[in-house]
Design an enzyme around this catalytic site. Structure first.
Site, mmCIF file in Angstrom:
data_model
loop_
_atom_site.group_PDB
_atom_site.id
_atom_site.type_symbol
_atom_site.label_atom_id
_atom_site.label_comp_id
_atom_site.label_asym_id
_atom_site.label_seq_id
_atom_site.Cartn_x
_atom_site.Cartn_y
_atom_site.Cartn_z
ATOM 1 N N ASP A 3 -17.757 22.799 -16.100
ATOM 2 C CA ASP A 3 -18.809 23.817 -16.099
ATOM 3 C C ASP A 3 -18.539 24.909 -17.130
ATOM 4 O OD1 ASP A 3 -16.602 24.570 -14.447
ATOM 5 O OD2 ASP A 3 -17.801 26.170 -13.575
ATOM 6 N N GLU B 253 -15.652 25.865 -11.754
ATOM 7 C CA GLU B 253 -14.473 26.688 -12.024
ATOM 8 C C GLU B 253 -14.846 28.126 -12.356
ATOM 9 O OE1 GLU B 253 -11.217 28.594 -14.309
ATOM 10 O OE2 GLU B 253 -13.269 28.181 -14.961
#
Length: 359
Positions: free
Chosen positions: A70, A128
């Site tokens: 991400d 994350e």
């Protein structure tokens, strides 16, 4: 479809051009899973929007190489632009630094290294860049820890192709300042909570952060206001003001010690912890860490340094697995609108990691 054999720089570009802001990683996870599933030397497991691929060669040692899929929100910086040519080329765009350059290195090596000298677990995970409770690696730790078993771990977070040991811990709190509501035309009938927050900000301005040596690396701490909220209308004296404070602390402090330190600083105010993650000690004296450092520095040069931000090496540390940060991209450019990464760093990290895994 991702081409895992067309060069690590082009692979980085292709990964970045699949938008994957936290919470919207499915498309890139599908692409990663599809690319890896065709490789007969890997066992591939999907967990939500995380993908784990493992060799099963029966080697004496297993290492884990991990990276998150991400990014923070796009800021009109996709698709990726290539600036310059040859060794001077740079990739400009969201994710080039944090951290699809590192993910591209993982994917290219996962495809190429059919018989590494150690068994390897390649981990690509989600969420994350948001609160730690949503972190995909943390989810795997809680629900399928056997997928992360290993003797050593490398997190391909951006380090400008240097080795960074351990990481600072992070603690986020809300400091509440009480007041009493009143009409702003008769302000003397109330107590302005926003004015009262001046004391919180004064303590922060006077705070002197420490620099602490841990296992030969010096970690710099920081205590900062990162948000202020208060007030309900333009004609009402606010009855509450909340200052959000982030404490980045050296890995020599435990979470409990960091929390108590913060509460001591704001004695007299109501303090609520909203997010917390322990740091990780460098662990560079572990045998596999020594071997990794020697092999990588033969290719890259330089010397190990501390990781000032929090990274998921802390999760491996909690599992008893020594871990380091190593990946392309200047971490000072992470999350910036002008995020960009030299193509040469992506290639250098690929070559260094390849050298170690075949040594």
């Amino acid at each position: 479809m991702l081409d895992l054999t067309g060069g690590v720089v082009e692979l980085t570009r292709a990964l970045c051009d699949i938008p994957s802001v936290s919470g919207d990683e499915r498309a890139v996870a599908d692409a990663v899973e599809a690319a890896l599933s065709g490789l007969t030397h890997l066992e591939v497991v999907r967990d939500g929007d995380a993908v784990v691929a493992r060799t099963t060669l029966g080697r004496a040692e297993r290492v884990v190489v991990a990276g998150h899929l991400d990014t923070v929100p796009v800021a009109d910086n996709l698709p990726v632009r290539v600036v310059g040519e040859g060794v001077h080329a740079e990739l400009w765009g969201r994710g080039t630094v944090d951290m699809k350059g590192g993910v591209a290195v993982q994917l290219a090596l996962a495809a190429e290294l059919v018989e590494p000298t150690r068994d390897v677990t390649w981990v690509f995970y989600d969420h994350e860049e948001v609160e730690s409770s949503l972190n995909g690696l943390g989810r795997i730790v809680r629900t399928r820890p056997e997928l992360l078993e290993g003797d050593f771990a490398v997190l391909c977070e951006p380090t400008a192709a240097g080795i960074e040991g351990g990481c600072n811990g992070t603690l986020r709190v809300e400091v509440r300042v009480p007041g009493e509501a009143a009409h702003s035309a008769r302000s003397w009938m109330g107590t302005n909570a926003i004015h009262g927050a001046a004391e919180v900000l004064t303590r922060l301005a006077a705070y002197e952060p420490a620099s602490t040596e841990v296992e030969g690396l010096v970690f710099r701490e920081g205590m900062n206001a990162v948000g202020v909220r208060g007030g309900i209308a333009g004609n009402v004296i606010p009855d509450e003001c909340v200052v959000t404070v982030n404490f980045r602390f050296a890995p020599s402090r435990s979470l409990a010690e960091a929390e108590q330190h913060t509460r001591d600083l704001f004695e007299g105010f109501d303090v609520t912890v909203t997010d917390a993650a322990a740091g990780a000690r460098p662990g560079l004296d572990a045998p596999l860490a020594v071997d990794f450092t020697e092999a990588v520095l033969e290719v890259t040069g330089g010397a190990p340094a501390p990781k000032y931000g929090w990274t998921d090496v802390a999760r491996f540390s909690e599992l008893g697995v020594p871990a380091v940060n190593f990946g392309p991209g200047d971490p000072l450019l992470a999350h910036k609108d002008d995020e960009h990464c030299p193509a040469s760093q992506i290639v250098l990290c690929y070559e260094a990691l390849r050298t170690w895994l075949l040594r």
